[in-house]
Design a protein around this motif. Sequence first.
Motif, mmCIF file in Angstrom:
data_model
loop_
_atom_site.group_PDB
_atom_site.id
_atom_site.type_symbol
_atom_site.label_atom_id
_atom_site.label_comp_id
_atom_site.label_asym_id
_atom_site.label_seq_id
_atom_site.Cartn_x
_atom_site.Cartn_y
_atom_site.Cartn_z
ATOM 1 N N GLN A 48 0.829 -1.213 0.000
ATOM 2 C CA GLN A 48 0.000 0.000 0.000
ATOM 3 C C GLN A 48 0.861 1.259 0.000
ATOM 4 O OE1 GLN A 48 -2.504 -0.810 3.362
ATOM 5 N NE2 GLN A 48 -3.851 -2.156 2.174
ATOM 6 N N ASN A 49 1.958 1.256 0.755
ATOM 7 C CA ASN A 49 2.863 2.410 0.746
ATOM 8 C C ASN A 49 3.490 2.619 -0.626
ATOM 9 O OD1 ASN A 49 2.521 3.267 3.400
ATOM 10 N ND2 ASN A 49 4.106 1.890 4.171
ATOM 11 N N LEU A 50 3.907 1.537 -1.274
ATOM 12 C CA LEU A 50 4.472 1.658 -2.617
ATOM 13 C C LEU A 50 3.435 2.163 -3.610
ATOM 14 C CD1 LEU A 50 6.730 -1.523 -2.660
ATOM 15 C CD2 LEU A 50 7.481 0.868 -2.624
ATOM 16 N N HIS A 51 2.172 1.803 -3.385
ATOM 17 C CA HIS A 51 1.096 2.324 -4.226
ATOM 18 C C HIS A 51 0.946 3.834 -4.015
ATOM 19 C CE1 HIS A 51 -2.721 2.786 -6.245
ATOM 20 N NE2 HIS A 51 -3.230 3.283 -5.134
ATOM 21 N N ARG A 52 0.971 4.275 -2.764
ATOM 22 C CA ARG A 52 0.857 5.715 -2.474
ATOM 23 C C ARG A 52 2.006 6.500 -3.088
ATOM 24 N NH1 ARG A 52 -1.687 3.842 2.158
ATOM 25 N NH2 ARG A 52 0.188 3.575 3.409
ATOM 26 N N LEU A 53 3.174 5.857 -3.178
ATOM 27 C CA LEU A 53 4.333 6.502 -3.805
ATOM 28 C C LEU A 53 4.304 6.403 -5.333
ATOM 29 C CD1 LEU A 53 7.083 5.228 -1.340
ATOM 30 C CD2 LEU A 53 6.212 7.570 -1.540
ATOM 31 N N ARG A 54 3.236 5.788 -5.858
ATOM 32 C CA ARG A 54 3.029 5.608 -7.291
ATOM 33 C C ARG A 54 4.074 4.694 -7.929
ATOM 34 N NH1 ARG A 54 0.946 11.018 -9.989
ATOM 35 N NH2 ARG A 54 -0.841 9.780 -10.522
ATOM 36 N N PHE A 55 4.598 3.765 -7.127
ATOM 37 C CA PHE A 55 5.563 2.793 -7.639
ATOM 38 C C PHE A 55 4.861 1.661 -8.366
ATOM 39 C CE2 PHE A 55 8.140 -1.074 -7.133
ATOM 40 C CZ PHE A 55 9.296 -0.663 -7.748
ATOM 41 N N ALA A 56 3.733 1.181 -7.803
ATOM 42 C CA ALA A 56 3.009 0.066 -8.411
ATOM 43 C C ALA A 56 1.575 0.051 -7.905
ATOM 44 C CB ALA A 56 3.679 -1.263 -8.073
ATOM 45 N N GLU A 57 0.675 -0.363 -8.762
ATOM 46 C CA GLU A 57 -0.707 -0.564 -8.364
ATOM 47 C C GLU A 57 -0.791 -1.796 -7.469
ATOM 48 O OE1 GLU A 57 -3.445 1.282 -9.115
ATOM 49 O OE2 GLU A 57 -2.168 2.720 -10.178
ATOM 50 N N VAL A 58 -1.698 -1.774 -6.514
ATOM 51 C CA VAL A 58 -1.869 -2.914 -5.613
ATOM 52 C C VAL A 58 -2.181 -4.175 -6.404
ATOM 53 C CG1 VAL A 58 -3.297 -3.839 -3.742
ATOM 54 C CG2 VAL A 58 -2.533 -1.462 -3.662
ATOM 55 N N ARG A 59 -2.991 -4.060 -7.439
ATOM 56 C CA ARG A 59 -3.408 -5.223 -8.231
ATOM 57 C C ARG A 59 -2.262 -5.853 -9.030
ATOM 58 N NH1 ARG A 59 -3.633 -3.289 -13.338
ATOM 59 N NH2 ARG A 59 -4.038 -1.070 -13.551
ATOM 60 N N GLU A 60 -1.148 -5.164 -9.157
ATOM 61 C CA GLU A 60 -0.008 -5.706 -9.895
ATOM 62 C C GLU A 60 0.786 -6.733 -9.085
ATOM 63 O OE1 GLU A 60 1.527 -2.384 -12.912
ATOM 64 O OE2 GLU A 60 1.640 -1.749 -10.822
#
Length: 85
Positions: A48-60
């Motif tokens: 979730q943190n990586l998603h907030r940082l726009r690194f990867a979508e959770v679904r990926e």
Amino acid sequence: MPKNFLISAYETPADAQADAEIEPPPPDRESLRILVIGSRRGVTGTIQNLHRLRFAEVREWSPLMPAPNPGEVMSILTRYILADS
């Protein structure tokens, strides 16, 4: 997202993660796998943190899977980067 990180054009992110055997990347790409291992809370929080940082979508990310150590889970993200020529 940096343009050298691309999801495979021939499979969806969920399909790429779900396959036990990973297909070879296109000729001009190499695969890069990011693995997160820890408690269920730690792994989901990191995703979730990586998603907030726009690194990867959770679904990926792959579904949570049992890790080698008891009480731990893991999830993997596969990205395709431009291969150095």
